[in-house]
Design a protein around this motif. Structure first.
Motif, mmCIF file in Angstrom:
data_model
loop_
_atom_site.group_PDB
_atom_site.id
_atom_site.type_symbol
_atom_site.label_atom_id
_atom_site.label_comp_id
_atom_site.label_asym_id
_atom_site.label_seq_id
_atom_site.Cartn_x
_atom_site.Cartn_y
_atom_site.Cartn_z
ATOM 1 N N SER A 355 0.830 -1.210 0.000
ATOM 2 C CA SER A 355 0.000 0.000 0.000
ATOM 3 C C SER A 355 0.862 1.257 0.000
ATOM 4 O O SER A 355 0.507 2.260 -0.634
ATOM 5 N N LYS A 358 2.081 1.816 -3.543
ATOM 6 C CA LYS A 358 0.980 2.282 -4.401
ATOM 7 C C LYS A 358 0.623 3.733 -4.074
ATOM 8 O O LYS A 358 0.299 4.522 -4.966
ATOM 9 N N LEU A 359 0.675 4.096 -2.795
ATOM 10 C CA LEU A 359 0.401 5.477 -2.402
ATOM 11 C C LEU A 359 1.398 6.422 -3.057
ATOM 12 O O LEU A 359 1.007 7.441 -3.658
ATOM 13 N N ASP A 361 3.122 6.016 -5.702
ATOM 14 C CA ASP A 361 2.949 6.053 -7.156
ATOM 15 C C ASP A 361 1.678 6.769 -7.592
ATOM 16 O O ASP A 361 1.544 7.125 -8.768
ATOM 17 N N SER A 362 0.736 6.982 -6.664
ATOM 18 C CA SER A 362 -0.568 7.547 -7.034
ATOM 19 C C SER A 362 -0.680 9.044 -6.793
ATOM 20 O O SER A 362 -1.653 9.666 -7.226
ATOM 21 N N LEU A 363 0.269 9.616 -6.104
ATOM 22 C CA LEU A 363 0.193 11.045 -5.794
ATOM 23 C C LEU A 363 0.501 11.900 -7.021
ATOM 24 O O LEU A 363 1.283 11.508 -7.886
ATOM 25 N N GLU A 364 -0.106 13.081 -7.063
ATOM 26 C CA GLU A 364 0.065 13.974 -8.212
ATOM 27 C C GLU A 364 0.812 15.256 -7.861
ATOM 28 O O GLU A 364 1.641 15.723 -8.640
ATOM 29 N N ASP A 420 -4.933 15.602 -2.605
ATOM 30 C CA ASP A 420 -4.017 14.697 -3.292
ATOM 31 C C ASP A 420 -3.782 13.430 -2.467
ATOM 32 O O ASP A 420 -3.803 12.308 -2.990
ATOM 33 N N GLN A 423 -7.035 11.118 -2.581
ATOM 34 C CA GLN A 423 -7.230 10.284 -3.769
ATOM 35 C C GLN A 423 -6.181 9.178 -3.859
ATOM 36 O O GLN A 423 -6.479 8.058 -4.289
ATOM 37 N N ALA A 424 -4.961 9.471 -3.405
ATOM 38 C CA ALA A 424 -3.907 8.452 -3.464
ATOM 39 C C ALA A 424 -4.134 7.356 -2.421
ATOM 40 O O ALA A 424 -3.898 6.160 -2.700
ATOM 41 N N LYS A 427 -6.681 4.851 -3.687
ATOM 42 C CA LYS A 427 -6.123 3.875 -4.619
ATOM 43 C C LYS A 427 -5.214 2.867 -3.890
ATOM 44 O O LYS A 427 -5.206 1.681 -4.208
ATOM 45 N N ALA A 428 -4.474 3.372 -2.910
ATOM 46 C CA ALA A 428 -3.498 2.530 -2.234
ATOM 47 C C ALA A 428 -4.147 1.476 -1.341
ATOM 48 O O ALA A 428 -3.595 0.386 -1.151
#
Length: 430
Positions: A355, A358-359, A361-364, A420, A423-424, A427-428
């Motif tokens: 997790s 994935k966190l 990798d998911s941040l913008e 941000d 949303q991450a 997904k995580a």
């Protein structure tokens, strides 16, 4: 400008060390991009090389741009002098170099940046030095770890990565009782949040790469000397208290008094180790420091808001920010960092290692980088990066377990950063 304790921090961060250029009147400190300096005559050159006169010889040793930065950082820290060098890691070696010798050791915090733990547990062995790692919360254990060969205690004001605060005054008392210096890495707090010398530290080190520069552009380090330690009180520090063969028997402590460590850092450390800061890096850092207080106020404000939101998020097991009322270090904030607990902390993400990855990798907005103290918000999974070389036990002790990510909160809009992370995390932990 004549530096004075009557000037406030906001004034000193702009003016300390900076004077109009005598040749041109330039108001900003010029970048002296030169390797060498013309001597007035042969006697002048001899006096400089013999440490009988202060001046510029060669930019491995001294440079006007770097000198301005050294003076500014030393002033903000309340120190007698400073020596800038090429990186924070270089600053750590520069701080230890005059103190150590084969067979000697330091007592270091078990909560340190992973690269520092590696430097102290592995690299310094090549010099014949060693380190004993101790939990700085256990003051009796720190005292017990000191032996006849111990030459310093080393800790961080706000520990990287967990944001734990060290009771510097208590550790300074332990160091004083043993007759050894306390070295404090103040990178994550900066002199705006904490002045370790006022709490009893002997030496302060910085990675100027981080908050002091504040924009992620250049590398640098600095060692600030309090000027308060008596290097002649015992025979533990011969580099400072005994005649130096390279300078015809000059004794640094006797000749330079409160500036003994600073002059040794230049005349011996930079001369022989060569870990020199470049003048353009010094210029960028000087410019960055001009807004240090403004940035740190926003860093702390954002960190408080974001850490409180994360603590109440069911996808997060816990948050280590010392500014939270729930933190076991909250009581030290007013004592050590009265202007705030900084902007560096970790969170434990439900779902563990996978997790966390994935966190990240998911941040913008957050940038996934091996850095901290930028105006931008940054994140990293320490166990797979900065602390990867450590054993699982060392990772846990440092606060960098596999379920942990480190956040360095920037100065963006806090609501945007929360969105941000929201949303991450979705997904995580889906």
């Amino acid at each position: 400008m004549t530096d004075s304790p009557t000037y406030g921090f906001d004034t000193l961060q702009i003016h300390a060390g900076a004077r109009p250029d005598p040749a041109t009147g330039a108001r900003q400190v010029p970048i002296y991009q030169t390797t060498a300096y013309v001597f007035r005559d042969a006697d002048h050159a001899a006096a400089l090389f013999n440490l009988q006169e202060v001046g510029y010889i060669y930019s491995r040793l001294t440079n006007p741009t770097i000198a301005a930065l050294q003076e500014r950082i030393a002033t903000l820290e309340g120190g007698a002098g400073g020596v800038c060098c090429s990186s924070g890691h270089a600053a750590q070696l520069m701080a230890l170099f005059p103190l150590m010798g084969p067979g000697l050791n330091i007592v270091a915090s078990s909560r340190l940046y992973g690269g520092t733990i590696t430097q102290f547990s592995q690299t310094i062995k090549r010099f014949g030095w060693s380190a004993t790692f101790v939990d700085m919360d256990d003051h009796e254990a720190v005292a017990a770890a000191i032996d006849d060969n111990t030459r310093a205690i080393f800790c961080e004001t706000i520990a990287n990565p967990g944001g734990h605060i060290t009771d510097i005054r208590a550790i300074a008392d332990v160091a004083d009782a043993a007759g050894i210096p306390l070295i404090v890495d103040n990178t994550t707090a900066t002199p705006y949040l904490c002045r370790p010398i006022e709490l009893g530290a002997t030496l302060v080190v910085h990675s100027t790469t981080k908050y002091l520069t504040g924009n992620g552009t250049v590398m640098g380090g600095c060692v600030v000397d309090s000027g308060k330690f008596d290097w002649t009180a015992n025979d533990k520090f011969p580099s400072l208290s005994q005649p130096e063969p390279a300078y015809h028997g000059l004794t640094f402590a006797e000749t330079f008094g409160p500036l003994a460590f600073t002059f040794h850092g230049i005349a011996i450390g930079l001369r022989d180790l060569g870990m020199t800061m470049n003048p353009q890096a010094a210029h960028y850092t000087l410019c960055g420091i001009e807004t240090l207080s403004l940035r740190m106020e926003r860093h702390v404000e954002n960190a408080m808001k974001i850490s409180a939101w994360l603590e109440n998020d069911p996808r997060v097991d816990y948050v280590t920010y010392a500014g939270l009322p729930s933190s076991p270090y909250q009581h030290l904030v007013e004592k050590v960092c009265p202007r705030g607990a900084g902007a560096l902390f970790t969170i434990a993400v439900k779902g563990g290692y996978d997790s966390c990855v994935k966190l990240v990798d998911s941040l913008e907005i957050f940038s996934h980088v091996a850095n901290l103290g930028d105006a931008r918000s940054l994140i990293i999974h320490s166990a797979s990066t900065t602390h990867r070389q450590l054993s699982p036990e060392q990772q846990e002790a440092a606060g960098a377990g596999p379920n942990i990510v480190r956040l360095s909160i920037g100065i963006e809009d806090a609501n945007d950063l929360i969105a941000d992370l929201d949303q991450a995390l979705a997904k995580a932990t889906a």
